[in-house]
Design an enzyme around this catalytic site. Structure first.
Site, PDB file in Angstrom:
ATOM      1  N   THR A  25      34.457  77.872 -25.168  1.00  0.00           N
ATOM      2  CA  THR A  25      34.884  76.821 -25.816  1.00  0.00           C
ATOM      3  C   THR A  25      36.072  77.222 -26.579  1.00  0.00           C
ATOM      4  OG1 THR A  25      32.581  75.945 -26.185  1.00  0.00           O
ATOM      5  CG2 THR A  25      34.403  75.051 -27.513  1.00  0.00           C
ATOM      6  N   GLY A  30      29.466  79.220 -28.444  1.00  0.00           N
ATOM      7  CA  GLY A  30      28.515  79.820 -27.960  1.00  0.00           C
ATOM      8  C   GLY A  30      27.417  78.958 -27.368  1.00  0.00           C
TER       9      GLY A  30
END
Ligand SMILES: *[C@@H]1O[C@H](CO)[C@@H](O)[C@H](O)[C@H]1NC(C)=O
Ligand SMILES: *[C@@H]1O[C@H](CO)[C@@H](O)[C@H](O)[C@H]1NC(C)=O
Length: 342
Positions: free
Chosen positions: A204, A256
């Site tokens: 991300t 994550g």
């Protein structure tokens, strides 16, 4: 009084203040995605607002396919399709636009901004989000690349390993689907294949921008978890999870294992800690520590910025992940920064 310990103490304090000196404007983003940082900074420099800077910065990553984990052509789902999640949040107005499981449209964060600016909704998902995007003038195109095709082909050839199923028949550890619910006794323990989302799968871009007028905007963009079950939406487009911004307090963005992290609304929590006066680094660390109480080995990191331009980051130590790299640009210049995981 001039005690011998006095002078060194002051020097040590000023050194640490200098390192994280609060200055505006500020661009900060997860991972060493330098071009995204630069694009956001250039956008501010040419008169753009924080909103424009976050959109352009994250768009840069979508275009470059940062690490293959943002934008088209990466992280295929179980059907081999790449779908995108993105969000943008205006910290002045507490408006949010987000898309989840967006299909066939490359510029996810721009569609998210369109949701915010051309509808009263906050989150659109799936095929309907794609139709919305097309109506807003975005080009519909195949997001498949040779890379995503080969990742998917290899996964099929390895009997669909790894995957995200549990308590199903046939066993997801040895077979491909379709699966059925497994009745009777099964383990309730959490099963998260560590090598699906790991340190080589950065997953991300999360970005925070504070412009000269002290407006704070946060955004995210990702193509999600590789081999995800079709329909899965991660933390990135969920307000308070993937990112949060409130110009009266600060902003945060997480990266994550989204399936775990979204259960804790880590970005919202970090902003609330900063609202209470906590330093950005401490706020980030406290959020990571809260998740670790339940998931000691989770892989994740978070960046935090307060309203005066102070910033920090924290990450959760797990096998192969001891340090987290992130980018900062403020009037002192641009730098890749590293934080030791806790
Ligand atoms: C994918 O690979 C094929 C065969 O090697 C090639 O012809 C094609 O141009 C490639 N497509 C892309 C988008 O790179
Ligand atoms: C923001 O963080 C910086 C650096 O940690 C700190 O010096 C500053 O006082 C903080 N600002 C606020 C409003 O808490």
């Amino acid at each position: 009084m001039g005690s011998p310990g006095y002078v060194p103490l002051i020097l040590a304090l000023s050194a640490s203040c200098f390192r994280a000196a609060a200055q505006l404007p500020l661009v900060i983003n997860t991972w060493p995605f330098k071009d995204a940082t630069q694009r956001a900074w250039d956008t501010l420099h040419s008169g753009g607002l924080a909103l424009d800077a976050v959109e352009k910065g994250c768009s840069q990553c979508e275009f470059e396919q940062c690490d293959g984990t943002v934008g088209y052509g990466g992280s295929p789902d179980e059907h081999g399709e790449t779908t995108l999640d993105a969000m943008i949040m205006n910290g002045n107005t507490i408006e949010v636009g987000a898309v989840g499981n967006l299909r066939r449209i490359k510029s996810a964060i721009s569609v998210a901004r369109a949701v915010m600016e051309h509808s009263s909704h906050s989150l659109l998902v799936g095929e309907s989000a794609s139709i919305f995007a097309q109506n807003m003038g975005f080009l519909s195109e195949d997001l498949t690349s040779n890379t995503s095709l080969s990742i998917h082909a290899e996964w099929l050839s390895k009997k669909c390993q790894p995957n995200y199923w549990k308590n199903v028949f046939p066993s997801a550890k040895t077979s491909c689907g379709p699966y059925k619910r497994k009745e009777g006794q099964w383990s309730k323990r959490h099963r998260m294949p560590a090598h699906v989302v790991d340190v080589h799968n950065h997953d991300t871009i999360g970005m925070i921008v504070i412009d000269k007028s002290r407006s704070i905007v946060a955004g995210t963009s990702t193509n999600g978890a590789t081999h995800k079950i079709p329909g899965r939406v991660g933390d990135s487009p969920i307000v308070g999870a993937g990112a949060y911004a409130d110009s009266t307090a600060g902003a945060a963005a997480a990266t994550g294992m989204g399936d775990i992290m979204m259960r804790f609304l880590p970005s919202y929590q970090a902003v609330e800690y900063m609202r209470l006066g906590m330093e950005p680094t401490t706020a980030c660390q406290k959020v990571i520590a809260r998740i670790q109480k339940y998931y000691p080995k989770f892989f994740g990191a978070i960046i935090c910025a307060n309203r005066t331009g102070g910033y920090g980051a924290a990450c959760s130590k797990c096998p192969g992940f001891n340090q987290f790299h992130f980018m900062v640009h403020n009037p002192s210049g641009t730098s890749e920064q590293i934080v030791d995981c806790i």
